[in-house]
Design a protein around this motif. Structure first.
Motif, PDB file in Angstrom:
ATOM      1  N   SER A   1       0.833  -1.188  -0.025  1.00 27.41           N
ATOM      2  CA  SER A   1       0.041   0.075   0.092  1.00 27.41           C
ATOM      3  C   SER A   1       1.043   1.201  -0.089  1.00 27.41           C
ATOM      4  O   SER A   1       1.982   1.188   0.419  1.00 27.41           O
ATOM      5  N   ILE A   2       0.277   2.226  -0.572  1.00 21.84           N
ATOM      6  CA  ILE A   2       0.845   3.656  -0.323  1.00 21.84           C
ATOM      7  C   ILE A   2      -0.066   4.329   0.606  1.00 21.84           C
ATOM      8  O   ILE A   2      -1.485   4.295   0.460  1.00 21.84           O
ATOM      9  N   LEU A   3       0.159   5.026   1.845  1.00 21.89           N
ATOM     10  CA  LEU A   3      -0.644   5.918   2.614  1.00 21.89           C
ATOM     11  C   LEU A   3      -0.703   7.368   2.419  1.00 21.89           C
ATOM     12  O   LEU A   3       0.320   7.937   2.451  1.00 21.89           O
ATOM     13  N   LEU A   4      -1.792   7.845   2.087  1.00 21.73           N
ATOM     14  CA  LEU A   4      -1.742   9.260   2.011  1.00 21.73           C
ATOM     15  C   LEU A   4      -2.254   9.806   3.325  1.00 21.73           C
ATOM     16  O   LEU A   4      -3.242   9.423   4.169  1.00 21.73           O
ATOM     17  N   ALA A   5      -1.714  10.934   3.855  1.00 22.93           N
ATOM     18  CA  ALA A   5      -2.031  11.433   5.148  1.00 22.93           C
ATOM     19  C   ALA A   5      -2.315  12.933   5.003  1.00 22.93           C
ATOM     20  O   ALA A   5      -1.405  13.717   4.521  1.00 22.93           O
ATOM     21  N   GLY A   6      -3.601  13.336   5.340  1.00 22.60           N
ATOM     22  CA  GLY A   6      -3.853  14.596   5.691  1.00 22.60           C
ATOM     23  C   GLY A   6      -5.472  14.918   5.767  1.00 22.60           C
ATOM     24  O   GLY A   6      -5.993  13.954   5.913  1.00 22.60           O
ATOM     25  N   GLY A   7      -5.800  15.917   6.036  1.00 19.47           N
ATOM     26  CA  GLY A   7      -7.205  16.263   6.241  1.00 19.47           C
ATOM     27  C   GLY A   7      -7.321  17.772   6.996  1.00 19.47           C
ATOM     28  O   GLY A   7      -6.598  18.479   7.244  1.00 19.47           O
ATOM     29  N   GLY A   8      -8.792  17.713   7.472  1.00 25.87           N
ATOM     30  CA  GLY A   8      -9.123  18.903   8.280  1.00 25.87           C
ATOM     31  C   GLY A   8      -9.759  20.088   7.353  1.00 25.87           C
ATOM     32  O   GLY A   8     -10.916  20.566   7.589  1.00 25.87           O
ATOM     33  N   THR A   9      -9.055  20.318   6.314  1.00 22.84           N
ATOM     34  CA  THR A   9      -9.702  21.395   5.407  1.00 22.84           C
ATOM     35  C   THR A   9      -9.760  20.777   3.898  1.00 22.84           C
ATOM     36  O   THR A   9      -8.811  20.015   3.638  1.00 22.84           O
ATOM     37  N   THR A  10     -10.604  21.250   2.894  1.00 22.54           N
ATOM     38  CA  THR A  10     -10.555  20.912   1.627  1.00 22.54           C
ATOM     39  C   THR A  10      -9.180  21.350   1.012  1.00 22.54           C
ATOM     40  O   THR A  10      -8.628  20.889  -0.026  1.00 22.54           O
TER      41      THR A  10
ATOM     42  N   ASP B   1     -13.493  13.123  12.653  1.00 23.12           N
ATOM     43  CA  ASP B   1     -14.428  14.435  12.809  1.00 23.12           C
ATOM     44  C   ASP B   1     -13.682  15.409  11.755  1.00 23.12           C
ATOM     45  O   ASP B   1     -14.548  16.461  11.941  1.00 23.12           O
ATOM     46  N   GLY B   2     -12.793  15.060  10.895  1.00 25.38           N
ATOM     47  CA  GLY B   2     -12.547  16.083   9.763  1.00 25.38           C
ATOM     48  C   GLY B   2     -13.391  15.916   8.696  1.00 25.38           C
ATOM     49  O   GLY B   2     -14.203  14.973   8.474  1.00 25.38           O
ATOM     50  N   LEU B   3     -13.221  16.844   7.719  1.00 22.59           N
ATOM     51  CA  LEU B   3     -14.089  16.833   6.720  1.00 22.59           C
ATOM     52  C   LEU B   3     -13.697  15.707   5.821  1.00 22.59           C
ATOM     53  O   LEU B   3     -14.591  15.203   4.783  1.00 22.59           O
ATOM     54  N   GLU B   4     -12.401  15.240   5.886  1.00 23.44           N
ATOM     55  CA  GLU B   4     -12.001  13.797   5.115  1.00 23.44           C
ATOM     56  C   GLU B   4     -12.969  12.808   5.281  1.00 23.44           C
ATOM     57  O   GLU B   4     -13.145  12.022   4.523  1.00 23.44           O
ATOM     58  N   ALA B   5     -13.477  12.754   6.629  1.00 20.25           N
ATOM     59  CA  ALA B   5     -14.475  11.534   7.333  1.00 20.25           C
ATOM     60  C   ALA B   5     -15.628  11.439   6.047  1.00 20.25           C
ATOM     61  O   ALA B   5     -15.989  10.279   5.884  1.00 20.25           O
TER      62      ALA B   5
END
Length: 366
Positions: free
Chosen positions: A3-12, A41-45
């Motif tokens: 796998s390749i794991l993308l990490a991030g979130g919170g805002t668009t 609980d971030g927008l990414e959810a």
């Protein structure tokens, strides 16, 4: 499967480039899963699963701003999130971590370093955030992509902003397509169009100013497409009900359509907005969000210097800004055309997602 794991979130502003990179990685690494890491609980959810990516979550552990109970609990909570990511790396046979910023990135970056797997970073803003500054220190030269030419970040190279192909391929000179999208959005084709947006979270200062100026927009023969953000500003919606050329919507499905129909854009100067508007050549007036590290003002600086956009401080943005600056501008075809040419003249990169995927491939090959 690895796998390749993308990490991030919170805002668009974090999620949009992350997904653009993810889509490109799926095309170039058919033998690997591309999965995402965020918080529940971030927008990414909502956004990430809707985009077709599996989302794994860890706890959000913000850095304490003052000494107190949360500061005392922080070291253990942060260490626990690192352990959580290390388990994900082991369980899903993760070969590389690609981080774009947000609360999940510091533990993901440290976990990648401890697991001795490649770490790749993309920084959207002109002024890097704390998470990506950490990532840049932990990775190798050439493994950090930045959006703006003036961004100072260790181990970085200029790649631009990863964005959807609907935007990079947009041709605003296609009058037939613009006319069709105006009709889809309920707009007439015989009046200038002003698009107003505060991003996914809305912008109360902008909304308040346009609430007071909305009748003047109507009187001046200007159509407004005002994207308020989900559940924002019922007062504006109520006022617009009496104004046939003032359209209030929560969001537009596909911002390329909004960029295509706009004669002028009024928006916050998030990195994605500035990059996208510049790439497609939309004249803009930016109202930087007056919090954070001052990154929004810096994001717009190159565009403003080039004459492609204007900038008004949040505290100075009022109804008079709308009536005295914006309405005269949106009806000035010659000036708008000059701003359009200035934006395209900046030649912002449009292949950032491909470049980031190439960096990941190079990292995987060692």
């Amino acid at each position: 499967m690895t796998s390749i794991l993308l990490a991030g979130g919170g805002t668009t502003g974090h999620i949009s480039p992350m997904l653009a990179i993810g889509r490109e990685l799926r095309e170039t690494h058919l033998d690997r899963d591309v999965i995402a890491l965020g918080t529940a609980d971030g927008l990414e959810a909502d956004i990430v699963p809707r985009a077709g990516f599996e989302l794994l979550t860890i706890d959000k552990v913000p850095m304490p701003r003052s000494i107190g109970a949360s500061a005392l609990k922080f070291p253990k909570r942060f260490a626990d999130t690192i352990s959580d990511v290390k388990r994900i790396i082991a369980d899903r046979d993760v070969e590389a971590v690609v981080g774009v910023g947000g609360y999940v990135c510091p533990p993901a970056f440290i976990a990648a370093k401890q697991a001795k797997i490649p770490l790749i970073v993309h920084e959207a803003n002109a002024k890097p955030g704390m998470a990506n500054r950490l990532g840049a220190v932990l990775t190798k030269p050439g493994m950090v992509g930045v959006t703006f030419p003036d961004t100072k970040l260790r181990n970085s190279t200029l790649v631009g902003m990863p964005m959807p192909t609907e935007i990079t391929a947009l041709d605003r000179s296609d009058s037939t397509q613009r006319q069709a999208w105006r009709a889809d959005l309920g707009l007439r084709d015989d009046r200038p169009v002003l698009v107003v947006t505060g991003g996914s979270s809305g912008a109360q200062r902008i909304n308040d100013a346009f609430l007071a100026a909305a009748p003047v927009c109507q009187d001046k023969g200007v159509q407004v497409l005002h994207i308020t953000g989900a559940g924002k500003d019922d007062a504006l919606r109520e006022a617009a009900a009496e104004l046939p050329d003032y359209h209030v919507v929560d969001y537009v499905d596909g911002m390329h359509r909004a960029y295509a129909v706009a004669d002028l854009l009024v928006a916050r100067s998030g990195a994605a907005t500035v990059s996208e508007a510049t790439v497609v050549g939309v004249p803009a007036l930016y109202v930087p969000l007056a919090i954070g590290n001052g990154e929004q003002r810096l994001n717009a600086a190159g565009s403003v210097r080039a004459g492609a956009s204007l900038l008004v401080d949040n505290a100075d943005f009022t109804a008079s800004t709308v009536t005295e600056q914006i309405l005269p501008l949106v009806t000035d075809g010659a000036r708008l055309d000059a701003m359009h040419r200035a934006a395209l003249g900046l030649a912002y990169p449009t292949n950032a997602a491909t470049t980031m995927a190439t960096i990941v491939t190079r990292a995987l090959r060692g």
